[in-house]
Design an enzyme around this catalytic site. Structure first.
Site, PDB file in Angstrom:
ATOM      1  N   HIS A 278       0.834  -1.218   0.000  1.00 20.12           N
ATOM      2  CA  HIS A 278       0.000   0.000   0.000  1.00 20.12           C
ATOM      3  C   HIS A 278       0.870   1.271   0.000  1.00 20.12           C
ATOM      4  CE1 HIS A 278      -3.294  -2.700   0.490  1.00 20.12           C
ATOM      5  NE2 HIS A 278      -3.012  -3.004   1.736  1.00 20.12           N
ATOM      6  N   ASP A 329      -4.987  -8.855  -2.865  1.00 26.28           N
ATOM      7  CA  ASP A 329      -5.271  -8.495  -1.477  1.00 26.28           C
ATOM      8  C   ASP A 329      -6.566  -9.108  -0.938  1.00 26.28           C
ATOM      9  OD1 ASP A 329      -5.173  -7.297   0.994  1.00 26.28           O
ATOM     10  OD2 ASP A 329      -5.005  -5.250   0.274  1.00 26.28           O
TER      11      ASP A 329
HETATM   12 ZN   LIG Z   1      -3.158  -7.008   2.916  1.00 25.43          ZN
END
Ligand SMILES: [Zn+2]
Length: 466
Positions: A278, A329
């Site tokens: 991220h 994810d």
């Molecule tokens: Zn993750």
């Protein structure tokens, strides 16, 4: 699965690391690695691929167990419509997952990923123990189930056992369902050794190390683990979530008097083995530091959009020479094409211009996105070579030349069209480490895996937990 190892694959159009080439034969060794790429010379081949052939995409960030939750969290929760509210829903469902469930869920997921064009997956794995936090007979039980799922599906696995042993920057103990995640550093290192010695015995599997996030381990333990990684696991990539949420940035400022990425860059010698998942919230100085370090940033555009994380500062990061890969994810999106599309579209909306990822002399946005994600993703998965090149795994995907979205297009335009203008997978053939695992869009184990997965959904009743 029948033995479908291919030794010589004739690709009529293929994207090599230096661009497109016509009529090449990819030669594959017994270990599934590419041993040669040569012009067609009339010698017999095992397979002819008519459509544009690309390297399979590495998926650098997956939580397989979250597949059962995909699409179920689109419910309004007054005062809780944020990441932390979503996390509570996710915890409720994963409290019920057993080893049998995990193997079935991961098998189904990995087949779906293959069918969409991913050929390797880095599994960020923290569901180590039973729902009471008790260890299974083998500390690596759940890891073993993920390895079995990858083996069944035929996807290359980089298993990232995750160290996660505190509930916040203040060091509070894990409670409730989070006890499933908990290992001391000593237990964690034992788990890593068991995985290394007993589970990763094929050339398709790799080991990486991971901590969940800065809030999930102490600064001291992160320092110790990073030193151990450097000394004893020099080939292993090292992953962590960082700066995904603004609340996490504020907590880090309060505890460490620095922002997460700022603190990480100051305390650790980041390098090419590091993968920052991220890294959404960074200042200009942090962006420059990460780009300069050669660490990979793991972007998961569909999940980041779904969770309302924020938009990654891609233009500044690329200007600084930064590298990224993509991951699925939370499994709301199994397609690398959709992830890349969303990555570029998010930037276009923010920048109010087109072709944000392209840098002169590049022309095609699809190729620019695809090549960067291949390079960064391969490194984050611990692969020594990337793309279709000698020494890399023979991981190939063939776009379907019959698909109308790709018809009458040059290879570059076909790649653009797959990413930006198709509603279907467009993948006809998938080959991992020289083995054909998807034929005409179908996987050999599809029916069996889907039946098992339906059974798991009935047992877990994830919708009933929301
Ligand atoms: Zn993750």
């Amino acid at each position: 699965m029948a033995d479908s190892t291919l030794k010589r694959i004739h690709c009529k159009v293929i994207r090599l690391n230096n661009g497109w080439a016509a009529d090449q034969v990819v030669e594959v060794g017994a270990n599934g690695l590419i041993t040669g790429i040569k012009a067609v010379n009339g010698a017999p081949v095992d397979r002819i691929l008519e459509g544009p052939v690309l390297a399979g995409m590495p998926n650098l960030h997956s939580h397989a167990h979250q597949r059962v939750l995909a699409g179920l969290t689109e419910v309004h929760m007054p005062g809780q419509d944020h990441f932390w509210g979503w996390r509570e829903l996710m915890y409720r469902v994963n409290a019920r997952i057993t080893p049998d469930h995990l193997e079935a869920i991961a098998t189904q997921l990995y087949i779906e990923l293959l069918q969409q064009g991913y050929t390797s997956v880095a599994e960020f794995h923290y569901l180590h123990h039973d729902s009471g936090g008790h260890h299974y007979e083998s500390i690596a039980e759940m890891s073993q189930r993920l390895c079995a799922a990858a083996q069944n599906a035929g996807i290359n696995l980089t298993l990232l056992p995750v160290l996660y042993n505190q509930g916040g920057f203040d060091g509070q103990p894990l409670e409730g369902i989070q006890r499933r995640f908990c290992n001391t550093l000593e237990q964690y290192l034992h788990l890593v050794e068991v995985i290394k010695e007993t589970l990763l015995d094929t050339s398709s599997n790799r080991l990486g190390l991971a901590v969940h996030s800065l809030r999930a381990v102490s600064a001291k333990e992160l320092r110790e683990l990073s030193a151990i990684a450097e000394k004893y696991y020099p080939q292993a990539p090292f992953h962590l979530h960082v700066a995904e949420q603004t609340a996490e940035v504020e907590q880090c400022l309060a505890a460490y008097h620095a922002r997460p990425v700022e603190w990480l860059c100051g305390e650790h010698d980041l390098g090419p083995r590091w993968c920052l998942i991220h890294a959404t919230h960074m200042t200009a100085a942090e962006i420059r530091a990460v780009a300069h370090s050669q660490a990979i940033v793991g972007l998961c555009p569909a999940t980041e959009a779904n969770l309302g994380d924020g938009l990654f500062p891609l233009p500044a990061f690329l200007n600084g020479g930064g590298s990224f890969g993509i991951g699925s994810d939370s499994q709301v999106c199994a397609s690398p094409a959709r992830e890349l599309q969303l990555l570029e579209y998010g930037q276009r909306l923010a920048e109010r211009r087109r072709a944000v990822v392209v840098d002169e002399p590049e022309r095609h946005v699809g190729a620019a996105l695809f090549d960067r994600a291949i390079r960064g993703g391969s490194r984050a998965c611990g692969q020594q070579c990337h793309g279709i090149s000698v020494g890399a795994a023979a991981d190939l995907i063939e776009l379907d030349p019959q698909n109308l979205a790709l018809a009458s297009r040059s290879p570059d335009h076909a790649l653009d069209s797959w990413i930006f203008a198709s509603t279907q997978s467009c993948i006809r053939t998938v080959i991992t480490s020289g083995r054909q695992v998807v034929t005409d869009g179908r996987h050999d184990l599809q029916e069996v895996a889907t039946d098992r997965f339906r059974g798991v959904l009935q047992e877990l009743d994830p919708a009933g937990q929301i």
